[in-house]
Design a protein around this motif. Structure first.
Motif, PDB file in Angstrom:
ATOM      1  N   ILE A  49       2.737   4.337  -2.357  1.00  0.00           N
ATOM      2  CA  ILE A  49       2.074   5.260  -2.933  1.00  0.00           C
ATOM      3  C   ILE A  49       2.858   5.400  -4.211  1.00  0.00           C
ATOM      4  O   ILE A  49       2.041   5.621  -5.404  1.00  0.00           O
ATOM      5  CB  ILE A  49       2.239   6.903  -2.274  1.00  0.00           C
ATOM      6  N   GLU A  50       4.016   5.390  -4.571  1.00  0.00           N
ATOM      7  CA  GLU A  50       4.737   5.534  -5.857  1.00  0.00           C
ATOM      8  C   GLU A  50       4.320   4.270  -6.554  1.00  0.00           C
ATOM      9  O   GLU A  50       4.159   4.278  -7.931  1.00  0.00           O
ATOM     10  CB  GLU A  50       6.211   5.609  -5.617  1.00  0.00           C
ATOM     11  N   ARG A  51       4.367   3.056  -5.838  1.00  0.00           N
ATOM     12  CA  ARG A  51       3.772   1.945  -6.749  1.00  0.00           C
ATOM     13  C   ARG A  51       2.741   2.022  -7.312  1.00  0.00           C
ATOM     14  O   ARG A  51       2.226   1.581  -8.632  1.00  0.00           O
ATOM     15  CB  ARG A  51       4.179   0.573  -5.793  1.00  0.00           C
ATOM     16  N   LEU A  52       1.660   2.473  -6.584  1.00  0.00           N
ATOM     17  CA  LEU A  52       0.165   2.785  -6.929  1.00  0.00           C
ATOM     18  C   LEU A  52       0.189   3.824  -8.293  1.00  0.00           C
ATOM     19  O   LEU A  52      -0.697   3.354  -9.077  1.00  0.00           O
ATOM     20  CB  LEU A  52      -0.688   2.777  -5.968  1.00  0.00           C
ATOM     21  N   LYS A  53       0.853   4.624  -8.030  1.00  0.00           N
ATOM     22  CA  LYS A  53       0.852   5.809  -9.061  1.00  0.00           C
ATOM     23  C   LYS A  53       1.313   5.224 -10.460  1.00  0.00           C
ATOM     24  O   LYS A  53       0.993   5.740 -11.362  1.00  0.00           O
ATOM     25  CB  LYS A  53       1.606   7.021  -8.646  1.00  0.00           C
ATOM     26  N   HIS A  55       1.871   2.000 -11.257  1.00  0.00           N
ATOM     27  CA  HIS A  55       1.154   0.871 -11.804  1.00  0.00           C
ATOM     28  C   HIS A  55      -0.166   0.802 -11.197  1.00  0.00           C
ATOM     29  O   HIS A  55      -0.342  -0.061 -10.330  1.00  0.00           O
ATOM     30  CB  HIS A  55       2.110  -0.431 -11.360  1.00  0.00           C
ATOM     31  N   PRO A  56      -1.049   1.742 -11.553  1.00  0.00           N
ATOM     32  CA  PRO A  56      -2.527   1.648 -10.740  1.00  0.00           C
ATOM     33  C   PRO A  56      -3.117   0.566 -10.939  1.00  0.00           C
ATOM     34  O   PRO A  56      -4.168   0.150 -10.206  1.00  0.00           O
ATOM     35  CB  PRO A  56      -3.082   2.922 -11.574  1.00  0.00           C
ATOM     36  N   THR A  57      -2.930  -0.594 -12.109  1.00  0.00           N
ATOM     37  CA  THR A  57      -3.892  -1.387 -12.225  1.00  0.00           C
ATOM     38  C   THR A  57      -3.280  -2.930 -11.256  1.00  0.00           C
ATOM     39  O   THR A  57      -3.729  -3.816 -10.840  1.00  0.00           O
ATOM     40  CB  THR A  57      -3.798  -2.111 -13.574  1.00  0.00           C
ATOM     41  N   ARG A  58      -2.118  -2.718 -10.586  1.00  0.00           N
ATOM     42  CA  ARG A  58      -1.372  -3.778  -9.758  1.00  0.00           C
ATOM     43  C   ARG A  58      -1.139  -3.167  -8.609  1.00  0.00           C
ATOM     44  O   ARG A  58      -0.801  -2.067  -8.081  1.00  0.00           O
ATOM     45  CB  ARG A  58       0.144  -4.255 -10.238  1.00  0.00           C
ATOM     46  N   HIS A  59      -1.434  -3.893  -7.564  1.00  0.00           N
ATOM     47  CA  HIS A  59      -1.320  -3.570  -6.117  1.00  0.00           C
ATOM     48  C   HIS A  59      -0.190  -4.229  -5.507  1.00  0.00           C
ATOM     49  O   HIS A  59       0.183  -5.176  -5.107  1.00  0.00           O
ATOM     50  CB  HIS A  59      -2.616  -3.745  -5.342  1.00  0.00           C
TER      51      HIS A  59
END
Length: 59
Positions: A49-53, A55-59
């Motif tokens: 969740i924190e990674r997506l928040k 860096h929203p363009t990278r998964h």
């Protein structure tokens, strides 16, 4: 799946795991290994969740 719906799904799963952990801890016969496994899964979801928040363009 849109980013927003993916985040919502991860947050729902995180909440489900939180409830499962609390239920397991509340029982005197709780399996410590199972609780630890649930906590690791919850932490992995939190990290995702924190990674997506952040860096929203990278998964």
């Amino acid at each position: 799946m849109s980013l927003a719906s993916h985040l919502e799904e991860l947050q729902r799963k995180h909440g489900d795991l939180d409830r499962a952990i609390n239920e397991a801890i509340a029982h005197p016969s709780a399996d410590d290994l199972e609780i630890a496994r649930l906590k690791r899964r919850k932490l992995a979801l939190k990290d995702a969740i924190e990674r997506l928040k952040s860096h929203p363009t990278r998964h």
